[in-house]
Write an enzyme that holds these catalytic residues in place. Structure first.
Site, PDB file in Angstrom:
ATOM      1  N   GLY A  56       0.831  -1.202   0.000  1.00 59.64           N
ATOM      2  CA  GLY A  56       0.000   0.000   0.000  1.00 59.64           C
ATOM      3  C   GLY A  56       0.855   1.238   0.000  1.00 59.64           C
ATOM      4  O   GLY A  56       2.084   1.176  -0.120  1.00 59.64           O
ATOM      5  N   PHE A  58       1.627   2.990   2.388  1.00 55.33           N
ATOM      6  CA  PHE A  58       2.470   3.013   3.574  1.00 55.33           C
ATOM      7  C   PHE A  58       3.759   2.230   3.360  1.00 55.33           C
ATOM      8  O   PHE A  58       4.739   2.437   4.063  1.00 55.33           O
ATOM      9  CB  PHE A  58       1.729   2.375   4.755  1.00 55.33           C
ATOM     10  CG  PHE A  58       1.400   0.937   4.517  1.00 55.33           C
ATOM     11  CD1 PHE A  58       2.286  -0.064   4.865  1.00 55.33           C
ATOM     12  CD2 PHE A  58       0.215   0.579   3.890  1.00 55.33           C
ATOM     13  CE1 PHE A  58       1.998  -1.397   4.611  1.00 55.33           C
ATOM     14  CE2 PHE A  58      -0.073  -0.740   3.630  1.00 55.33           C
ATOM     15  CZ  PHE A  58       0.820  -1.728   3.988  1.00 55.33           C
ATOM     16  N   VAL A  61       3.956  -5.269   3.588  1.00 53.78           N
ATOM     17  CA  VAL A  61       3.834  -6.161   4.732  1.00 53.78           C
ATOM     18  C   VAL A  61       4.354  -7.536   4.320  1.00 53.78           C
ATOM     19  O   VAL A  61       3.988  -8.060   3.263  1.00 53.78           O
ATOM     20  CB  VAL A  61       2.383  -6.281   5.229  1.00 53.78           C
ATOM     21  CG1 VAL A  61       2.296  -7.234   6.417  1.00 53.78           C
ATOM     22  CG2 VAL A  61       1.827  -4.926   5.609  1.00 53.78           C
ATOM     23  N   ASP A 173     -10.705   5.044  11.825  1.00 51.78           N
ATOM     24  CA  ASP A 173     -10.636   4.461  10.489  1.00 51.78           C
ATOM     25  C   ASP A 173     -11.158   3.022  10.471  1.00 51.78           C
ATOM     26  O   ASP A 173     -10.535   2.116   9.936  1.00 51.78           O
ATOM     27  CB  ASP A 173      -9.190   4.504   9.967  1.00 51.78           C
ATOM     28  CG  ASP A 173      -9.119   4.488   8.433  1.00 51.78           C
ATOM     29  OD1 ASP A 173     -10.165   4.722   7.789  1.00 51.78           O
ATOM     30  OD2 ASP A 173      -8.026   4.234   7.897  1.00 51.78           O
ATOM     31  N   ASP A 191      -4.649  -1.321  12.401  1.00 49.59           N
ATOM     32  CA  ASP A 191      -4.245  -0.001  11.915  1.00 49.59           C
ATOM     33  C   ASP A 191      -4.720   1.122  12.842  1.00 49.59           C
ATOM     34  O   ASP A 191      -5.757   1.735  12.621  1.00 49.59           O
ATOM     35  CB  ASP A 191      -4.748   0.248  10.496  1.00 49.59           C
ATOM     36  CG  ASP A 191      -4.034   1.439   9.853  1.00 49.59           C
ATOM     37  OD1 ASP A 191      -3.332   2.184  10.583  1.00 49.59           O
ATOM     38  OD2 ASP A 191      -4.158   1.628   8.641  1.00 49.59           O
TER      39      ASP A 191
END
Length: 394
Positions: A56, A58, A61, A173, A191
């Site tokens: 993503g 960010f 993973v 979120d 998250d």
């Protein structure tokens, strides 16, 4: 009920150059193991593409095997990550002090040079966005019993954050891509980069609007009013998604059917809610319970935030311990009412869009579900940060 901090033993020292600001913050955290970059690189086989389980804005993973034999999800933030130092530290601070069956478990973190890495427990079945709502193929069949378990589990996790954790926590979120599933399909809220802590002595919070379009409560999206009721609205949207197997927004459908909450409200008025239940269940579900869940979803998404029930009551309604007073159900705050919210650079609005940071960043929701952080513009076209009243009853 108090929180139960957990410890992973003596901190591992790192020797490479690091950010002094982060180092100062980490020094005050007692319940997080500090991993070295070397051991995480070894755990993920040098961050091998074959071990990548998510991607993503960010970063990436990776699935990794730690020295103690634990399987972990290693969240590596890229240098250009939209999750900055503040969000990184927020996530560590929030999740390190809490433990609940329906929350992800933080094993530790790594800060070396420009490396920022979070290490979580590995959850085998990815996110709801990927498995239940995703366009890709999934080998999981979400029968009604499983959906009911997931809905109630998420509600219990949120009730813990809102009412039992000290200080109280607003996630900000809640959405399908931030609900991860373990081997037994137990839901885990993940998250916490946008989370806000609400100490009992605080009467308000000052914050920029952040979250995901489609799950944002109207009063929060438009006026920046943040209370726990913003999370409850998001949960209501998610609840309806889980029951129906549909995303909150689908622009490929006819105009009158694009927004799931609008359709839910219309069928509720026509007393035809059962027609919304996911057709993939082929009629094998508890109709009374499914309709009850959809009504709870409507209660949670009411336009007036004070009318939304607190999460502990939501849990009781979902489990049948508390009756639903249908006289209290009013028209939900419709997503279509604020989808055309002006978010333009140079117009007094500062935007920052980031991808989902669950294991897999792809979401079944269309382009409307970008995660965003912005300050709303005022009549004088200047960037503003709202101060939202925080009432313990909200």
């Amino acid at each position: 009920m108090t929180c139960f901090p957990f410890s992973f033993g003596k901190k591992v020292r790192y020797v490479e150059k690091h950010d002094p600001d982060i180092d100062e913050e980490l020094s005050g955290i007692q319940n997080v193991r500090i991993f070295t970059y070397k051991e995480l690189r070894a755990a993920s086989d040098n961050f091998s593409p074959s071990n990548k389980i998510g991607q993503g804005g960010f970063g990436s993973v990776y699935k990794g095997l730690l020295k103690d034999g634990s399987v972990a999800a290693i969240k590596v933030l890229s240098a250009e990550s939209s999750q900055g130092v503040k969000e990184f530290m927020t996530e560590i601070n929030v999740i390190s002090e809490i433990q609940h069956e329906n929350l992800v478990k933080l094993y530790g973190c790594c800060v070396e040079g420009n490396q920022r890495i979070l290490v979580y427990n590995y959850l085998e079945n990815n996110s709801l966005a990927q498995t239940l709502l995703g366009s890709g193929h999934s080998n999981i069949f979400f029968n009604w019993k499983t959906r009911s378990k997931i809905c109630i589990g998420i509600a219990r996790g949120l009730a813990y954050l809102h009412e039992e954790a000290r200080p109280h926590i607003v996630h900000r979120d809640i959405k399908a891509s931030n609900i991860l599933l373990d081997r037994d399909l137990t839901p885990k809220i993940s998250d916490f980069g946008l989370a806000k802590l609400i100490p009992s002595y605080m009467t308000h919070v000052s914050t920029r609007v952040a979250g995901t379009i489609g799950y944002l409560a109207p009063e929060y999206a438009i006026r920046g009013q943040l209370t726990r009721k913003a999370d409850i609205y998001s949960f209501g949207v998610l609840l309806v998604e889980i029951v129906t197997g549909r995303c909150h927004t689908n622009t490929r459908l006819p105009i009158g059917e694009q927004f799931l909450l609008e359709t839910t409200w219309e069928l509720y008025q026509q007393r035809e809610l059962v027609g919304l239940v996911d057709v993939s269940l082929d009629g094998h579900f508890d109709a009374e319970e499914a309709c009850r869940f959809l009504k709870v979803g409507l209660l949670c998404t009411q336009d007036t935030s004070k009318l939304r029930p607190q999460m502990s009551f939501v849990v009781k309604m979902l489990t049948g311990e508390m009756d639903i007073d249908e006289s209290k159900i009013t028209k939900p705050g419709m997503i279509s009412d604020f989808m055309d919210l002006k978010i333009r650079e140079g117009k007094g609005v500062d935007t920052d869009t980031k991808a989902s940071s669950s294991y897999n960043a792809s979401s079944a929701s269309d382009s409307q579900s970008n995660t965003m952080s912005y300050a709303a513009s005022t009549s004088t076209a200047t960037t503003s940060t709202f101060t939202a009243k925080y009432d313990q009853t909200l």
